[in-house]
Structure formats: structure tokens, C-alpha cells
Scaffold this motif. Structure first.
Motif, PDB file in Angstrom:
ATOM      1  N   CYS A  77      13.116 -62.742 -73.321  1.00  0.00           N
ATOM      2  CA  CYS A  77      14.374 -63.503 -73.309  1.00  0.00           C
ATOM      3  C   CYS A  77      15.434 -62.793 -72.468  1.00  0.00           C
ATOM      4  CB  CYS A  77      14.890 -63.702 -74.727  1.00  0.00           C
ATOM      5  SG  CYS A  77      13.874 -64.796 -75.731  1.00  0.00           S
ATOM      6  N   ALA A  78      15.485 -61.469 -72.549  1.00  0.00           N
ATOM      7  CA  ALA A  78      16.475 -60.711 -71.783  1.00  0.00           C
ATOM      8  C   ALA A  78      16.223 -60.852 -70.281  1.00  0.00           C
ATOM      9  CB  ALA A  78      16.445 -59.245 -72.191  1.00  0.00           C
ATOM     10  N   LYS A  79      14.956 -60.877 -69.885  1.00  0.00           N
ATOM     11  CA  LYS A  79      14.632 -61.057 -68.470  1.00  0.00           C
ATOM     12  C   LYS A  79      15.022 -62.452 -67.998  1.00  0.00           C
ATOM     13  CE  LYS A  79      10.740 -57.865 -68.511  1.00  0.00           C
ATOM     14  NZ  LYS A  79       9.281 -57.745 -68.490  1.00  0.00           N
ATOM     15  N   THR A 139      19.019 -63.235 -67.249  1.00  0.00           N
ATOM     16  CA  THR A 139      19.612 -63.012 -65.936  1.00  0.00           C
ATOM     17  C   THR A 139      19.373 -64.196 -65.016  1.00  0.00           C
ATOM     18  OG1 THR A 139      17.638 -61.806 -65.217  1.00  0.00           O
ATOM     19  CG2 THR A 139      19.451 -60.503 -66.114  1.00  0.00           C
ATOM     20  N   GLU A 140      18.205 -64.805 -65.114  1.00  0.00           N
ATOM     21  CA  GLU A 140      17.924 -66.001 -64.317  1.00  0.00           C
ATOM     22  C   GLU A 140      18.757 -67.185 -64.811  1.00  0.00           C
ATOM     23  OE1 GLU A 140      13.745 -66.633 -64.527  1.00  0.00           O
ATOM     24  OE2 GLU A 140      13.278 -64.629 -63.779  1.00  0.00           O
ATOM     25  N   LEU A 141      18.987 -67.244 -66.114  1.00  0.00           N
ATOM     26  CA  LEU A 141      19.799 -68.317 -66.683  1.00  0.00           C
ATOM     27  C   LEU A 141      21.251 -68.197 -66.216  1.00  0.00           C
ATOM     28  CD1 LEU A 141      19.419 -70.693 -68.680  1.00  0.00           C
ATOM     29  CD2 LEU A 141      20.249 -69.166 -70.467  1.00  0.00           C
ATOM     30  N   PHE A 192      17.110 -70.575 -75.897  1.00  0.00           N
ATOM     31  CA  PHE A 192      15.924 -69.758 -76.162  1.00  0.00           C
ATOM     32  C   PHE A 192      15.198 -70.178 -77.433  1.00  0.00           C
ATOM     33  CE2 PHE A 192      18.033 -66.809 -73.163  1.00  0.00           C
ATOM     34  CZ  PHE A 192      17.006 -66.766 -72.250  1.00  0.00           C
ATOM     35  N   LEU A 193      15.894 -70.789 -78.369  1.00  0.00           N
ATOM     36  CA  LEU A 193      15.217 -71.340 -79.542  1.00  0.00           C
ATOM     37  C   LEU A 193      14.294 -72.479 -79.122  1.00  0.00           C
ATOM     38  CD1 LEU A 193      14.878 -71.400 -82.623  1.00  0.00           C
ATOM     39  CD2 LEU A 193      16.785 -73.017 -82.684  1.00  0.00           C
ATOM     40  N   ASP A 223      31.536 -61.874 -71.901  1.00  0.00           N
ATOM     41  CA  ASP A 223      30.932 -60.546 -71.990  1.00  0.00           C
ATOM     42  C   ASP A 223      29.419 -60.661 -72.127  1.00  0.00           C
ATOM     43  OD1 ASP A 223      30.921 -57.747 -72.204  1.00  0.00           O
ATOM     44  OD2 ASP A 223      30.915 -57.866 -74.393  1.00  0.00           O
ATOM     45  N   SER A 224      28.704 -59.834 -71.389  1.00  0.00           N
ATOM     46  CA  SER A 224      27.244 -59.953 -71.360  1.00  0.00           C
ATOM     47  C   SER A 224      26.596 -59.521 -72.690  1.00  0.00           C
ATOM     48  CB  SER A 224      26.670 -59.117 -70.222  1.00  0.00           C
ATOM     49  OG  SER A 224      26.978 -57.748 -70.414  1.00  0.00           O
ATOM     50  N   THR A 225      27.210 -58.590 -73.393  1.00  0.00           N
ATOM     51  CA  THR A 225      26.598 -58.145 -74.651  1.00  0.00           C
ATOM     52  C   THR A 225      26.675 -59.215 -75.743  1.00  0.00           C
ATOM     53  OG1 THR A 225      28.672 -57.072 -75.281  1.00  0.00           O
ATOM     54  CG2 THR A 225      27.005 -55.704 -74.229  1.00  0.00           C
TER      55      THR A 225
END
Length: 76
Positions: free
Chosen positions: A53-55, A58-60, A33-34, A71-73
Motif C-alpha cells: 500500500c505504501a508503494k 506514491t503512485e496514487l 485501499f480497502l 501531511d504525508s504521515t
């Protein structure tokens, strides 16, 4: 007077593997994402926000299946 405690952790092999996967996945997501943010800023002079980025995260995860192992968090 201030007190400090110092602890040393000795994780088992399975725990160490999970810790290393989490750190590596977090580093991968951060660098991904950077690079996206730099690319978008260079072309449009706009910034990529947290919600965008959060959206895309999920695609990533669909593209890189091994990101689902941690862990997702920690990836957010």
C-alpha cells in the motif's frame, strides 16, 4: 483519584480548512485501499500488506495531485 481535563479548540478558518482536507484525504486513501484489498482477496485469496500500500500511495499521489496538499504521515 483520577483527574480529567476537557479542552475545546477554536481553530482559525485556515486551520479548519487544513484539518478538513486532512480528514477527507485520509478517508479517501483508506477507502481506496480497502476496496483494493477486497478486490485482491476476492480474486486471489491473498491480502495486500502495508508495504504494498505504501508503494502504491506514491503512485496514487501522482494521479490525484490534491493528496500532496496534506501531511504525508497522515495518509500512511
Amino acid at each position: 483519584m483520577h483527574k480529567a481535563f476537557q479542552f475545546r479548540m477554536y481553530p482559525k478558518q485556515e486551520q479548519a480548512t487544513i484539518i478538513n482536507k486532512t480528514i477527507g484525504s485520509s478517508r479517501f486513501v483508506f477507502n481506496h485501499f480497502l476496496a483494493k484489498r477486497k478486490e485482491i482477496y476476492a480474486s486471489d485469496k491473498k491480502s495486500l500488506g502495508y508495504n504494498d500500500c505504501a508503494k502504491q500511495l506514491t503512485e496514487l499521489k501522482k494521479e490525484f495531485v490534491w493528496l500532496k496538499e496534506v501531511d504525508s504521515t497522515s495518509l500512511q
